[in-house]
Design a protein around this motif. Structure first.
Motif, PDB file in Angstrom:
ATOM      1  N   GLN A   3     -56.288  30.794  51.786  1.00 60.44           N
ATOM      2  CA  GLN A   3     -56.626  29.311  51.502  1.00 60.44           C
ATOM      3  C   GLN A   3     -57.668  28.988  52.792  1.00 60.44           C
ATOM      4  OE1 GLN A   3     -52.576  28.062  51.535  1.00 60.44           O
ATOM      5  NE2 GLN A   3     -52.461  28.208  49.408  1.00 60.44           N
ATOM      6  N   ILE A   6     -60.029  21.975  54.054  1.00 54.76           N
ATOM      7  CA  ILE A   6     -61.317  21.373  54.173  1.00 54.76           C
ATOM      8  C   ILE A   6     -61.246  19.951  54.888  1.00 54.76           C
ATOM      9  CG2 ILE A   6     -62.877  20.536  52.624  1.00 54.76           C
ATOM     10  CD1 ILE A   6     -62.238  22.602  50.634  1.00 54.76           C
ATOM     11  N   HIS A  23     -56.438  18.450  52.536  1.00 55.10           N
ATOM     12  CA  HIS A  23     -57.314  19.323  51.190  1.00 55.10           C
ATOM     13  C   HIS A  23     -57.308  20.747  51.520  1.00 55.10           C
ATOM     14  CE1 HIS A  23     -61.189  19.302  48.735  1.00 55.10           C
ATOM     15  NE2 HIS A  23     -60.399  20.383  48.204  1.00 55.10           N
ATOM     16  N   HIS A  25     -58.248  24.459  49.845  1.00 53.92           N
ATOM     17  CA  HIS A  25     -58.861  25.255  48.711  1.00 53.92           C
ATOM     18  C   HIS A  25     -58.483  26.727  48.609  1.00 53.92           C
ATOM     19  CE1 HIS A  25     -62.823  27.146  46.990  1.00 53.92           C
ATOM     20  NE2 HIS A  25     -62.224  27.083  46.202  1.00 53.92           N
ATOM     21  N   ASP A  26     -57.610  27.061  47.511  1.00 49.93           N
ATOM     22  CA  ASP A  26     -57.070  28.326  47.269  1.00 49.93           C
ATOM     23  C   ASP A  26     -58.174  29.172  46.808  1.00 49.93           C
ATOM     24  OD1 ASP A  26     -55.414  30.374  47.312  1.00 49.93           O
ATOM     25  OD2 ASP A  26     -54.002  29.253  45.992  1.00 49.93           O
ATOM     26  N   LEU A  27     -58.757  30.192  47.526  1.00 56.62           N
ATOM     27  CA  LEU A  27     -60.015  30.919  47.172  1.00 56.62           C
ATOM     28  C   LEU A  27     -59.823  31.762  45.878  1.00 56.62           C
ATOM     29  CD1 LEU A  27     -60.873  31.839  50.636  1.00 56.62           C
ATOM     30  CD2 LEU A  27     -61.641  30.009  49.143  1.00 56.62           C
ATOM     31  N   HIS A  36     -58.472  23.625  44.121  1.00 51.72           N
ATOM     32  CA  HIS A  36     -58.292  22.667  45.126  1.00 51.72           C
ATOM     33  C   HIS A  36     -57.034  22.043  44.880  1.00 51.72           C
ATOM     34  CE1 HIS A  36     -62.414  23.113  46.515  1.00 51.72           C
ATOM     35  NE2 HIS A  36     -62.600  23.521  45.431  1.00 51.72           N
ATOM     36  N   LYS A  47     -53.276  22.298  41.118  1.00 52.55           N
ATOM     37  CA  LYS A  47     -54.488  22.509  41.409  1.00 52.55           C
ATOM     38  C   LYS A  47     -55.634  22.561  40.380  1.00 52.55           C
ATOM     39  CE  LYS A  47     -52.617  26.280  44.160  1.00 52.55           C
ATOM     40  NZ  LYS A  47     -52.441  27.948  44.343  1.00 52.55           N
ATOM     41  N   GLU A  50     -62.311  21.396  40.491  1.00 55.13           N
ATOM     42  CA  GLU A  50     -63.100  20.694  41.256  1.00 55.13           C
ATOM     43  C   GLU A  50     -62.546  19.854  42.391  1.00 55.13           C
ATOM     44  OE1 GLU A  50     -66.367  20.424  40.731  1.00 55.13           O
ATOM     45  OE2 GLU A  50     -66.181  21.883  39.134  1.00 55.13           O
ATOM     46  N   PRO A  51     -63.093  19.778  43.677  1.00 55.85           N
ATOM     47  CA  PRO A  51     -62.312  18.939  44.537  1.00 55.85           C
ATOM     48  C   PRO A  51     -62.233  17.681  44.437  1.00 55.85           C
ATOM     49  CG  PRO A  51     -64.695  19.929  45.348  1.00 55.85           C
ATOM     50  CD  PRO A  51     -64.285  20.427  43.986  1.00 55.85           C
TER      51      PRO A  51
END
Length: 93
Positions: A3, A6, A23, A25-27, A36, A47, A50-51
């Motif tokens: 993770q 951001i 925020h 982002h789980d990769l 995201h 999740k 798109e962010p």
């Protein structure tokens, strides 16, 4: 670590309880449980690929409650009130 936090130039809106949001982002890919999402100490959203979608959902869920405007009583100017002699406050029978 799978993770990544951001940072945004302007902070995300706090939740209803007042906790600051972050925020994440789980990769891994979305099919593998990644994506995201935005979370705080008491809640998180699902999740998204798109962010922007994740941030939009967070803002929608945590938007401030709308305040109802006070309504003013309607002015009634077409009513004539007649005084009835037997119902006056000073006359006790």
């Amino acid at each position: 670590m799978t993770q990544r936090h951001i940072s945004h130039p302007e902070p995300l809106p706090a939740c209803a309880a007042g906790h600051s949001a972050r925020h994440i982002h789980d990769l891994p890919c979305l099919a593998a449980g990644g994506g995201h999402f935005v979370e705080c100490r008491c809640r998180h959203i699902r999740k998204h690929a798109e962010p922007d979608a994740a941030i939009a959902e967070w803002k929608q869920v945590n938007r401030p409650a709308r305040v109802r405007r006070a309504t003013e009583p309607a002015v009634v100017d077409n009513v004539v009130q007649m005084r009835l002699p037997g119902l006056a406050a000073g006359n006790a029978a």
